[in-house]
Design an enzyme around this catalytic site. Sequence first.
Site, PDB file in Angstrom:
ATOM      1  N   MET A   1      46.848  50.771  51.644  1.00  0.00           N
ATOM      2  CA  MET A   1      47.466  51.569  50.258  1.00  0.00           C
ATOM      3  C   MET A   1      47.904  50.489  49.423  1.00  0.00           C
ATOM      4  O   MET A   1      48.646  51.191  48.721  1.00  0.00           O
ATOM      5  CB  MET A   1      47.682  52.908  50.407  1.00  0.00           C
ATOM      6  CG  MET A   1      46.621  54.132  50.600  1.00  0.00           C
ATOM      7  SD  MET A   1      45.240  54.019  50.586  1.00  0.00           S
ATOM      8  CE  MET A   1      45.829  55.112  48.462  1.00  0.00           C
TER       9      MET A   1
ATOM     10  N   CYS B   1      45.532  54.601  56.619  1.00  0.00           N
ATOM     11  CA  CYS B   1      44.303  54.306  56.373  1.00  0.00           C
ATOM     12  C   CYS B   1      43.188  53.987  57.622  1.00  0.00           C
ATOM     13  O   CYS B   1      42.412  54.106  57.849  1.00  0.00           O
ATOM     14  CB  CYS B   1      43.892  53.360  55.406  1.00  0.00           C
ATOM     15  SG  CYS B   1      44.396  54.261  54.193  1.00  0.00           S
TER      16      CYS B   1
ATOM     17  N   LYS C   1      45.043  41.904  50.408  1.00  0.00           N
ATOM     18  CA  LYS C   1      44.610  40.644  51.437  1.00  0.00           C
ATOM     19  C   LYS C   1      43.728  39.353  50.892  1.00  0.00           C
ATOM     20  O   LYS C   1      43.544  38.831  51.554  1.00  0.00           O
ATOM     21  CB  LYS C   1      44.148  41.144  53.010  1.00  0.00           C
ATOM     22  CG  LYS C   1      43.527  42.058  52.640  1.00  0.00           C
ATOM     23  CD  LYS C   1      42.716  42.056  54.190  1.00  0.00           C
ATOM     24  CE  LYS C   1      41.580  43.557  54.017  1.00  0.00           C
ATOM     25  NZ  LYS C   1      41.155  43.390  55.450  1.00  0.00           N
TER      26      LYS C   1
ATOM     27  N   ASN D   1      34.306  15.204  46.265  1.00  0.00           N
ATOM     28  CA  ASN D   1      34.145  16.539  46.381  1.00  0.00           C
ATOM     29  C   ASN D   1      35.329  17.149  47.037  1.00  0.00           C
ATOM     30  O   ASN D   1      34.801  17.720  48.541  1.00  0.00           O
ATOM     31  CB  ASN D   1      32.846  16.733  46.298  1.00  0.00           C
ATOM     32  CG  ASN D   1      32.066  18.193  46.340  1.00  0.00           C
ATOM     33  OD1 ASN D   1      32.643  18.973  46.292  1.00  0.00           O
ATOM     34  ND2 ASN D   1      30.976  18.346  47.443  1.00  0.00           N
ATOM     35  N   GLY D   2      36.398  18.467  46.449  1.00  0.00           N
ATOM     36  CA  GLY D   2      36.302  18.893  46.999  1.00  0.00           C
ATOM     37  C   GLY D   2      37.895  19.484  46.361  1.00  0.00           C
ATOM     38  O   GLY D   2      38.177  19.180  45.249  1.00  0.00           O
TER      39      GLY D   2
ATOM     40  N   CYS E   1      32.004  19.426  42.693  1.00  0.00           N
ATOM     41  CA  CYS E   1      31.543  18.463  42.295  1.00  0.00           C
ATOM     42  C   CYS E   1      30.745  17.518  42.995  1.00  0.00           C
ATOM     43  O   CYS E   1      30.839  18.723  44.006  1.00  0.00           O
ATOM     44  CB  CYS E   1      32.591  16.543  41.987  1.00  0.00           C
ATOM     45  SG  CYS E   1      33.988  16.809  41.787  1.00  0.00           S
TER      46      CYS E   1
ATOM     47  N   GLU F   1      32.241  46.851  49.660  1.00  0.00           N
ATOM     48  CA  GLU F   1      31.363  45.774  50.666  1.00  0.00           C
ATOM     49  C   GLU F   1      30.823  46.376  51.509  1.00  0.00           C
ATOM     50  O   GLU F   1      30.049  45.887  52.373  1.00  0.00           O
ATOM     51  CB  GLU F   1      32.318  44.704  50.690  1.00  0.00           C
ATOM     52  CG  GLU F   1      32.758  45.022  52.292  1.00  0.00           C
ATOM     53  CD  GLU F   1      33.780  44.064  52.417  1.00  0.00           C
ATOM     54  OE1 GLU F   1      32.824  43.335  53.068  1.00  0.00           O
ATOM     55  OE2 GLU F   1      35.133  43.997  52.811  1.00  0.00           O
TER      56      GLU F   1
END
Lengths: 1510, 486
Positions: free
Chosen positions: A502, A1132, A961, A255-256, A22, A915
Amino acid sequence: MKLKCYPSKEGLYDPEFEHDACGVGFVAHLKGEQSHSIVSKGLELLANLEHRGAVGAEKNAGDGAGILTQMPDTFMRRVAKEEDIDLPEFGSYAVGVVFLPRDPNAYIECKSIVERCIEELGQECLGWRRVPTSNETLAEMVKSVEPFVQHVFVKKADDIDSDTFERKLFVIRKYAQSVVTASSVQGTGYFYMPSMSYKTISYKGQLITEQLPLYFADLGTDDFESALALVHSRFSTNTFPAWALAQPFRYIAHNGEINTLRGNINWMKARKSLLKSKLFSDDELDKIYPYLINEEKGSDSSVLDNVIELLVLAGRPLPHVMMMMIPEAWRDDEMDEERKAFYEYHATFMEPWDGPASVAFTDGKFIGATLDRNGLRPSRYSLTKDDILVMASEQGALEFPSEDIVLKGRLQPGKMFLADLENGRIINDTEIKADISGAHPYKEWIENQKINLDDLPLNREVKQPNHNTVLQRQKCYGYTQEDLKTILTPMANDAYEATGSMGNDSALAVLSHKSINLYNYFHQLFAQVTNPPIDPIREESVMSLTAYIGSQGNLFQEVDENRNFVKLSSPILTNIQLEKLRGVSKFNFKAKTINILFDVNKEGSMEVALENVKEEASQAVEEGYQVIILSTRGTSKTRAAIPTLLATSAVHHHLIEKGIRTSCGLVVESGEAREIHHFATLIGYGANAINPYLAFESIEDMRKRKMINKDVTPQMAEQNYITAIGKGIYKIMSKMGISTIRSYTGAQIFEAVGLGDELIEKYFKGTPSRLGGIDIDTIEKETLLCHSIAYPTQIIEANDLGVGGQYAYRQRGENHLFSPETIFLLQQATRNESYETFKQYTKIIDEPNEEFITLRSMLDFTKKSPIDISEVEPIENIMKRFATGAMSYGSISEEAHTTLAIAMNSIGAKSNTGEGGEDASRFGTNKNSKIKQVASGRFGVTANYLINAEELQIKLAQGAKPGEGGQLPGHKVDEIIGVTRHSTPGVGLISPPPHHDIYSIEDLKQLIHDLKNSNKDARINTKLVSEVGVGTIAAGVAKAHSDVVLISGFDGGTGASPQTSIKHAGLPWELGLAETHQTLLKNGLRGRIVVQTDGQLRTGRDLAIATLLGAEEWGIATSALVVEGCIMMRKCHLNTCPVGIATQDKDLRAKYTGKPEHIVNFVKFLAQDLREIMAELGFKTIDEMVGRVDKLKGREDVKHFKAKHLQLDRLLHKMYIRTDDTSYKTMEQDHGIDAALDNELIALAKEAIEHKTSVKEHINLRNVNRTVGTMLSAEMTRKHGEAGLSDDTIYFKADGSCGQSFGAFVNSGITFEVEGDANDYFGKGLCGGKLILYPPKNATYIANKTTILGNVAFYGATSGESYIYGQAGERFCVRNSGARVVVGSIGDHGCEYMTGGRVVILGDIGKNFGAGMSGGIAYIYNEKDNAAQRINKGMVDLDALETSEDEAEVKSMIENYIKYTDSKEAREILADWKNNKTKFIKVMPKDYKRVLANLPRVKDEQDVTAEVTA
Amino acid sequence: MGKITGFKDYERKNFTLAPVSERIEHYNEFTTPLSKKETEEQGARCMDCGIPFCHSNYGCPIGNLIPQFNDQVYRGKWENAFRTLMSTNNFPEFTGRVCPATCETACVLGMNETSVGIKNIEYSIIEKAYKKGWMKPQIPKRQSGKNVAIIGSGPAGLAAANQLNKAGHNITVYEKESRIGGLLRYGIPNFKLDKKAVVQRRVDLMSQEGVKFITDANIGVDIPLSEIQATSDAVIIATGAGKPRDLPIENRDANNIHFAMEFLSQSNSRVEGEVIPKEKNILATDKHVVVIGGGDTGSDCVGNSIRQGATSVTQIELMPKALLERTDDMPWPTYPRLFKLSTSQAEGCEMDFNVLSKSFIKDEKGKVTGINCAKIEWEGRGFKEIEGSDFVLKADLVLLAMGFLGPLQDDIIEELNLDTDERSNIKTDGFKTSVAGVFSAGDSRRGQSLVVWAIYEGRECAIEVDEYLTASKTMLNSRDKSLCEV
């Protein structure tokens, strides 16, 4: 009947998982002068925070807005008079605000109940007033549930004082609420009392901010006067009629998000029997109790308010209560001892209400605000010379002439700010807290009542390992070889949790044929969007594992002589510690050990034994035992242990129900618990401490058998193991944004899959388990399976543990989707372009017989009404709906990465760059990834990167994750990866767990807005991971104007992650997708947003089911890699991929054999496979197929002993489609960028963009102008590319307050010079531009003592420069990888995760500076000599300005600073440079230093964990 | 796992073979294993795959826990490796010698490198175990009192016996020959699998564990099966697939044309010291030997013939010569049909492919002297003769090694009237025959196959028998299911 704030549970939608965030703020007259102007200003402030709220499907349907003021006495007298009511003097009457139902019977019923309750509590009801309202502007949906708003006037009984009166009013309100709830009259559900007080009054409703004054004419009346106005604008994830949940509440506006809500509620219930108050009679407490928590209403804020109210009325000052419930991190060295003692004292009986929070509070006399320990919500304040005090989420929300401001500041993490309106002054954090913590001798109390566990005497024999029986006992609990090798070995060797990669494609616990530990049925929940996860490594200072065992005593009593407790520094107890506790004899402590065993020879005896254990436990507590130890010791041929989790939770809940849980500590002595997830679940379901004796024994046994490193001693192994568990628990807590184990204990942050309703209700109450499942008899059966192997009747071959097969495929192990057969067939099919082979592959996955792995394998198509396949839309159309998963270049090789891009581009589908940024040479070619990801690390996110996308994906979580960050170890950052990620080759990179510009849903809305500005043609995609409540989050995402929402399954994910996270965090996509589709439809939002799903999608059947459950687009990742040649090595993270995919090793990359054609074949086959199913079901297009759950049913022929209990039909709830909505995306989101200031800027800069001619213009700014400069930068970059224009070509001088995200992604050649102040996210993603900020020249305050810049400035900046004259907020320059910035002073967590650039700070820094900083240099002017202790030295060295280069660099930056900002202080520094230069500290990352000096890498933590950012 | 970068650090190393000139002088095994250190390095080459194809259906039929024991060997944990190995494989000393190692062709490393030397590691583990005395008789914990008769003492029968004995049943194995082992004893040459040092060593161990062996008992012929049934609670038929494929061409009746098994079993018996009546002698000594059939059995004939001192040995094959490397038709990890010179072939024999035997030539005494042959060309699944390619192969002894067609004797099948399949093997549901209490395992059920498949058959069959006998869940390990499983 239940209170009706939200619609009731329907399908997978459950109102319990609502979130809100909020805009919050207040205006007050510091000297307490009442006026109508304060109220008007409050409303104005509210209107200027509108962009922080949200609107739903209907534009005029808001989520709620409200105002809380002092009692407007003059006004009330006048209006009461109009009703023929004469009010007594102020303080002797109260006004209650009541929402009454419109149904006539219910209306009368509610009113009479209120009247009756007032009388019963001995007060007098003077009468009612109908509050004038005007609902003309309200949306239909809101109107449909609009209550009557009335005031009830109550007169104080003569024999009581005002404070007692206030308490009576509180009881009346609670009591009335529970009587109404109990009433049999229909329609009373809308009854609610926003406030009832003699001091304050609230006006609120489900309104958008502008509607508030229009709706309530009272607020516009001149004699409506108050000295304070607390306002709130709500952004709920859902848009349901929720009048009651509008804020402010009676004491607070919040607000939270309370992350630990479930636990907090349970603990409050558990305290009941101990609650005794001098101020409330027992009868009154009984009246209050049923509605004390009000949990059914669903809002965490309302629950928080309820408890605050109770504690305040029970006698503690409001700031004291705030300190108890939202404590700051108190291990801080700089904190004084009294305050620490206060916190520790209260910690023993009140767990923190943990989560991001900015809470504004008032009791009518004081008004203030506090921030959570992490400071994850902004709060800014200013005071004018006319004593007007304003506090709000943003600076500039209320405009004052700059010369009138005498004070500006911000709330810092864990700090409080209080204004005393009676005495007319502001009380700062130190003073308030010193007062409160000095009020009682807390330190003395603590010393008398506490003992540290290790200080207890050892008066019992300690149990020793028995190597002869260890194997047998391991078998009892289903230990496998994998448990030893994969799980325990790294913990014992290096105190690390195992890493894997994987994803997870093995069977869900309930679908497995094997005996699976009960823990595995529980999936960890995690924070996404509405609350940020925490970084438990880099921000460890806020985390705590400290717990207390003993009776909590009476919450209402300040000193309770009977309270004693033992302090534990870790929840994991060694055998010695356990015996100390068992033998405790200090105080009146007694420990009772209860065996949790049952007879293996009698069917059904587990349940009987469990009931006995419960009884035994409660009896022991009643007899005065303060430690209950549940023990699995003593298993034998005839006795097996009840699963520890079952026994723990059962006892915990039993004691809660009896109201005696807080009288004792619950300790578990378990042979079963061994994995980190096990400990987390045990703690999450109530265990205070755990002694995993068999895990210890197993480690010792392995050590003896030389299975762990030679140099690890028994003590080290044990300690390493405990350390690893501690770190793991930190990680699990932090992914939910929880900092302390005290609030995690009993918080039940899990969702179960496959546990039956009865089982949950009886033993795991409050845990979502949406598909039902097994009962206790099946659990008994699973337990006995293991027991029978431990005590076999014949020779067992090789007599070793089972193979496991959870982490790697094993014969006799768990079933996996990718088996040798499926991999082989898929590769053959796509290489040889053989659809026939592909069908062999799909047959294995689609027809699993009884070998179920996924939920979808339990579904069946129904109602087949076939059409000819030629009628189905062509493959080419369908192929466009595919995307590949986000796998960064860095986590996979260049070859593997570009193959995907080329393939997807060639068929009109989309590849995702991941990313890690993207090499600019790929832009504009067939290697360009259409989807560019924006993740928390912001690697390589520049204006040029953004404009080269067709879709921008905000990764809030990833399946492997969720709720965690990641790191790319330095050895993987080669030259090219370094360049694409804008970092230094060889230097490790860390992705923070949260996006530091998304701490709440309104922040996400802001980021979406930023990205849309950065590329107006790109779709914005928000990636979430499935968990319970993801539907409500998705609704919020839709309301935040995302164009696409991706629901990822927990099981997907190619990146390296901790095994615990791969296996146990998040939920299957089937659940999340169905919930999302249903919730969006329920909100009328489905037509606005594309729903995408991914997570181990393998065949056309998977796609068909995804489509029928509500997805119109799909992602593939693991299977795409398999097509490229991956054979699921699951290595990996080790850089040893033998097929050249997940590696940067040149030799291995040479072995890569994947081709774009193979991927194309795969997508083609999938589409064809899907078309065949479409034809069978009678669908011509995907669009018409989306969400058609009527075409699905749960399989009826299942015999599997566990799976047969599942009720899959619950997944298939058919949701009504509103007439203004559609079941797939048909409407465009209104991003509101047409009105952006940048349109003007672009027009002004036209000459410069087109002809490179210099442009210099002047503009005015307000906080509502958000994301200024971004669209301009995008336009310019489209024309001039990454390089942009030469310095200062486009120059804007601006005056006023910058809105959020000012100067985001501003490229080279653009300069903004701002005279004024700025809010959060200033200079986010700065990539070459120049930003200058200084206070107005006529300001009277001192720049360097004033906060002029908000939080999280320069987040993810990659280059450019900036000069800030004044204080900046928290998290300055987080993830900066190249910008050069000079600033006056900064708040906590400065330069966190920084990987490049230069930052010069000419004043104070906050705590935890430089955490996770791996590159770049910061120079701090350490005049007060306090910087060193505030720097997190984990990764950085502190030096002086050593070389002349250093000196020249700093000096020239300061010279520029003076040139742009005219800083007096900077001039002074330069004036005596020779002296002052010695006061600089140079903060330089060790890794960075090493790379620059060309030194070899030293094996460090990163290599051991070797996590990779995917 | 092995060493993380082991596969990059170490090359594959094989056992060394004694030179041909030396080894053809005797019938003993002729390999020299790697040193302990070398073997441990070979273990380090294992990549501990997320999906170890080596122990999948493409690889090891009995699901040997290959990555586990590779790692244990790499870490020097030999005894652990031995336990791991024994949990899935009853007779690693057999498979470690004679298995064609489908695990190695399915090894992930073998996709683009030389695969891990799994077979040699297996051999090294089990031989170390015998040497160190880890191999001890496992006496059953308790007796069930149930009697099981196993007909046939080949690898399937032995595996079933070994398993069921652990479960506490009374086991009697019947063998029609005079020594135990079936194909292991009579088929595979001694130089590949030593009869006394290896086969008998195992038989003795099993005897110590309580398994009863009755030799020279030809059930169904000398003793009716009903007699056995009367004293047994369950019977397993594991009589193998000894019926050879014949070559019914002109002059097939000529002397000195024998089925390979006749030659091989006699040769093995002779090596074990049995005296063969002269009139029954089939000897290659000083003869031109032609072996028809290019498979393993053919190779075994070649090796024995050379050791017996044949003048020449020629091996002909109807099929074309297999390729040397994988093609797209034989993709990894499937077992590729590749040409690999067997150790026997390497000892000196002529080989010819695409050869059609058209008729035998016999002399007036009825002795074979040669074969009329022609070269052929394959067209799809059929072939045609190449015109004018006729030639004659000189032959004094012809050995037919063209595969097997099913159980050698039908007596038991007939006696019990068992259902058979289209290939004349015993038809079963699982391992249950059409007669209650009678089971079948091995080649007699499955058809001609590998030793390792026979072990698989014996093990899995034992599970069914155990569950049949005890009417409860078995505690025997199966390939696919763990004990902790419903």
